[in-house]
Design a protein around this motif. Structure first.
Motif, PDB file in Angstrom:
ATOM      1  N   ALA A  23      32.393  32.326  36.162  1.00  0.00           N
ATOM      2  CA  ALA A  23      33.658  32.522  36.856  1.00  0.00           C
ATOM      3  C   ALA A  23      34.690  33.350  36.012  1.00  0.00           C
ATOM      4  O   ALA A  23      35.385  34.208  36.672  1.00  0.00           O
ATOM      5  CB  ALA A  23      34.288  31.266  37.089  1.00  0.00           C
ATOM      6  N   GLU A  24      34.812  33.295  34.856  1.00  0.00           N
ATOM      7  CA  GLU A  24      35.516  34.008  34.032  1.00  0.00           C
ATOM      8  C   GLU A  24      35.186  35.377  34.082  1.00  0.00           C
ATOM      9  O   GLU A  24      35.940  36.375  34.096  1.00  0.00           O
ATOM     10  CB  GLU A  24      35.397  33.590  32.576  1.00  0.00           C
ATOM     11  N   GLU A  25      33.864  35.828  34.148  1.00  0.00           N
ATOM     12  CA  GLU A  25      33.417  37.358  34.214  1.00  0.00           C
ATOM     13  C   GLU A  25      33.660  37.777  35.496  1.00  0.00           C
ATOM     14  O   GLU A  25      33.973  38.891  35.700  1.00  0.00           O
ATOM     15  CB  GLU A  25      31.800  37.345  34.132  1.00  0.00           C
ATOM     16  N   GLU A  26      33.772  36.900  36.608  1.00  0.00           N
ATOM     17  CA  GLU A  26      34.208  37.438  38.186  1.00  0.00           C
ATOM     18  C   GLU A  26      35.636  37.655  37.933  1.00  0.00           C
ATOM     19  O   GLU A  26      36.110  38.845  38.334  1.00  0.00           O
ATOM     20  CB  GLU A  26      33.819  36.423  39.078  1.00  0.00           C
ATOM     21  N   GLU A  27      36.438  36.884  37.349  1.00  0.00           N
ATOM     22  CA  GLU A  27      37.820  37.188  37.274  1.00  0.00           C
ATOM     23  C   GLU A  27      37.990  38.399  36.429  1.00  0.00           C
ATOM     24  O   GLU A  27      38.860  39.193  36.837  1.00  0.00           O
ATOM     25  CB  GLU A  27      38.588  35.848  36.772  1.00  0.00           C
ATOM     26  N   ALA A  28      37.325  38.667  35.369  1.00  0.00           N
ATOM     27  CA  ALA A  28      37.493  39.837  34.449  1.00  0.00           C
ATOM     28  C   ALA A  28      37.181  41.129  35.700  1.00  0.00           C
ATOM     29  O   ALA A  28      37.668  42.194  34.930  1.00  0.00           O
ATOM     30  CB  ALA A  28      36.625  39.660  33.327  1.00  0.00           C
ATOM     31  N   GLY A  29      36.240  40.972  36.049  1.00  0.00           N
ATOM     32  CA  GLY A  29      35.869  41.881  37.075  1.00  0.00           C
ATOM     33  C   GLY A  29      36.918  42.566  37.913  1.00  0.00           C
ATOM     34  O   GLY A  29      37.113  43.556  38.020  1.00  0.00           O
ATOM     35  N   ALA A  30      37.734  41.337  38.508  1.00  0.00           N
ATOM     36  CA  ALA A  30      38.945  41.883  39.084  1.00  0.00           C
ATOM     37  C   ALA A  30      39.843  42.553  38.292  1.00  0.00           C
ATOM     38  O   ALA A  30      40.765  43.516  38.841  1.00  0.00           O
ATOM     39  CB  ALA A  30      39.481  40.592  39.762  1.00  0.00           C
ATOM     40  N   VAL A  31      40.184  42.001  37.355  1.00  0.00           N
ATOM     41  CA  VAL A  31      41.230  42.731  36.468  1.00  0.00           C
ATOM     42  C   VAL A  31      40.641  44.173  36.151  1.00  0.00           C
ATOM     43  O   VAL A  31      41.432  45.161  36.064  1.00  0.00           O
ATOM     44  CB  VAL A  31      41.106  41.992  34.943  1.00  0.00           C
ATOM     45  N   LEU A  32      39.315  44.447  35.955  1.00  0.00           N
ATOM     46  CA  LEU A  32      38.836  45.706  35.654  1.00  0.00           C
ATOM     47  C   LEU A  32      38.916  46.703  36.744  1.00  0.00           C
ATOM     48  O   LEU A  32      39.292  47.844  36.537  1.00  0.00           O
ATOM     49  CB  LEU A  32      37.399  45.751  35.200  1.00  0.00           C
ATOM     50  N   ARG A  33      38.860  46.078  37.987  1.00  0.00           N
ATOM     51  CA  ARG A  33      39.344  47.010  39.169  1.00  0.00           C
ATOM     52  C   ARG A  33      40.709  47.349  39.394  1.00  0.00           C
ATOM     53  O   ARG A  33      41.086  48.511  39.570  1.00  0.00           O
ATOM     54  CB  ARG A  33      38.881  46.103  40.452  1.00  0.00           C
ATOM     55  N   ARG A  34      41.670  46.424  38.885  1.00  0.00           N
ATOM     56  CA  ARG A  34      42.955  46.787  38.724  1.00  0.00           C
ATOM     57  C   ARG A  34      43.310  47.774  37.780  1.00  0.00           C
ATOM     58  O   ARG A  34      44.094  48.694  37.774  1.00  0.00           O
ATOM     59  CB  ARG A  34      43.979  45.542  38.510  1.00  0.00           C
ATOM     60  N   CYS A  80      50.382  41.548  34.395  1.00  0.00           N
ATOM     61  CA  CYS A  80      51.700  42.565  34.133  1.00  0.00           C
ATOM     62  C   CYS A  80      51.005  43.991  34.332  1.00  0.00           C
ATOM     63  O   CYS A  80      50.451  44.256  33.644  1.00  0.00           O
ATOM     64  CB  CYS A  80      52.075  42.139  32.883  1.00  0.00           C
ATOM     65  N   PRO A  81      51.547  44.520  35.247  1.00  0.00           N
ATOM     66  CA  PRO A  81      51.406  45.942  35.420  1.00  0.00           C
ATOM     67  C   PRO A  81      51.703  46.762  34.389  1.00  0.00           C
ATOM     68  O   PRO A  81      50.918  47.648  34.114  1.00  0.00           O
ATOM     69  CB  PRO A  81      52.384  46.403  36.807  1.00  0.00           C
ATOM     70  N   ALA A  82      52.839  46.567  33.676  1.00  0.00           N
ATOM     71  CA  ALA A  82      53.267  47.538  32.627  1.00  0.00           C
ATOM     72  C   ALA A  82      52.273  47.431  31.537  1.00  0.00           C
ATOM     73  O   ALA A  82      51.729  48.609  31.157  1.00  0.00           O
ATOM     74  CB  ALA A  82      54.697  47.071  31.999  1.00  0.00           C
ATOM     75  N   ALA A  83      51.657  46.250  31.180  1.00  0.00           N
ATOM     76  CA  ALA A  83      50.621  46.087  30.287  1.00  0.00           C
ATOM     77  C   ALA A  83      49.392  46.707  30.597  1.00  0.00           C
ATOM     78  O   ALA A  83      48.697  47.096  29.730  1.00  0.00           O
ATOM     79  CB  ALA A  83      50.534  44.498  29.851  1.00  0.00           C
ATOM     80  N   ARG A  84      49.099  46.513  32.136  1.00  0.00           N
ATOM     81  CA  ARG A  84      47.816  47.180  32.500  1.00  0.00           C
ATOM     82  C   ARG A  84      47.742  48.711  32.224  1.00  0.00           C
ATOM     83  O   ARG A  84      46.849  49.214  31.935  1.00  0.00           O
ATOM     84  CB  ARG A  84      47.812  46.715  33.953  1.00  0.00           C
ATOM     85  N   TYR A  85      49.010  49.289  32.653  1.00  0.00           N
ATOM     86  CA  TYR A  85      49.235  50.631  32.490  1.00  0.00           C
ATOM     87  C   TYR A  85      48.820  51.085  30.969  1.00  0.00           C
ATOM     88  O   TYR A  85      48.405  52.128  30.603  1.00  0.00           O
ATOM     89  CB  TYR A  85      50.612  51.330  33.320  1.00  0.00           C
ATOM     90  N   GLN A  86      49.465  50.358  30.141  1.00  0.00           N
ATOM     91  CA  GLN A  86      49.482  50.541  28.713  1.00  0.00           C
ATOM     92  C   GLN A  86      48.044  50.452  28.224  1.00  0.00           C
ATOM     93  O   GLN A  86      47.686  51.466  27.428  1.00  0.00           O
ATOM     94  CB  GLN A  86      50.392  49.755  27.808  1.00  0.00           C
TER      95      GLN A  86
END
Length: 272
Positions: A23-34, A80-86
């Motif tokens: 489940a953590e890997e699946e959630e991580a996949g969603a993070v990677l898409r963003r 956090c979008p700002a951290a994601r852009y960083q």
């Protein structure tokens, strides 16, 4: 990781995954898409292209190309979008400089389990302990990526590498040292952040360009490097005091201290 088609997770070790880990890997996949969406946005907006000149400035100044990278204080990039852009900017930076993901280490006590999983899928490494910024270059040219970190973290990093030879191997991307000098009273800068104060005359700095879409994400961010000839021009007494900072008189310390136990450790330190 691919420069043209976005970033792909590192494959392998999927057999026998427990339910929670899957489940953590699946959630991580969603993070990677963003994260890939943030990367595409940085590229399409022109911000990365405009920033590339500042990124290359230390190399144009004959600085040794970094062989590795250390990132502090990235924050909760999963939400956090700002951290994601960083983070997206950091990954573009690694590609630009030719630093393999496995040579980039990160620490932030705020990382969640899914964020740790995403970083590992990208092939990045996690520092197991809170170093409070006291990370030595150990003879290797090192990029320190520290966007919007506290002043004490920069000061600690400088203290840990307080010699002309070590500083000349460092590039720091983070809060403008010139801006710190302008905003902090001179007596406070000298008292609490003396290593920042002492290195100012030995520093070259190139600001990232302002962009209306990323004003809060990269505001006051500069690339800093320390040319050996400039460092050698500093007065000899500058190098005499190598006392470790304690911040006993600092009222607004902006870092998490190691003494805070679990708050100062990576959530996966035991697995690193």
């Amino acid at each position: 990781m691919e420069a043209a088609g976005g970033w792909r997770p590192v494959r392998g070790r999927r057999r026998g995954r427990a339910g929670g880990e899957a489940a953590e890997e699946e959630e991580a996949g969603a993070v990677l898409r963003r994260l890939r969406e943030a990367r595409d946005d940085l590229l399409s907006s022109g911000f990365w292209a405009a920033s590339a000149g500042a990124v290359r400035a230390p190399l144009a100044g004959s600085a040794e190309p970094p062989a590795r990278c250390v990132c502090y204080g990235l924050g909760r990039f999963g939400g956090c979008p700002a951290a994601r852009y960083q983070l997206a900017f950091l990954l573009l930076l690694l590609e630009e400089l030719g630093v393999p993901p496995g040579r980039c280490s990160l620490f932030d006590p705020a990382f969640s389990a899914r964020e740790v999983a995403a970083l590992r899928q990208l092939g990045l490494r996690l520092l197991p302990d809170n170093e409070e910024g006291k990370h030595g270059v150990e003879g290797s040219a090192t990029l320190f990526y520290m966007v919007h970190c506290g002043k004490a973290l920069y000061n600690n990093l400088l203290w840990r590498n307080w010699s002309a030879g070590a500083l000349s191997k460092m590039v720091i991307i983070g809060n403008s040292f010139k801006g710190i000098e302008e905003r902090v009273l001179s007596r406070i800068l000298q008292r609490d952040y003396s290593y920042i104060a002492k290195v100012l005359k030995g520093t070259e700095e190139a600001a990232l360009p302002a962009h209306p879409r990323y004003l809060d994400t990269f505001n006051d961010t500069s690339v800093h490097w320390f040319p050996l000839p400039k460092l050698k021009e500093l007065a000899p007494e500058v190098w005499d005091c190598v006392e470790e900072p304690t911040y006993q008189e600092c009222d607004d310390l902006e870092i998490i201290r190691k003494e805070k136990g679990a708050a100062g450790r990576s959530p996966t330190a035991a697995e690193s």
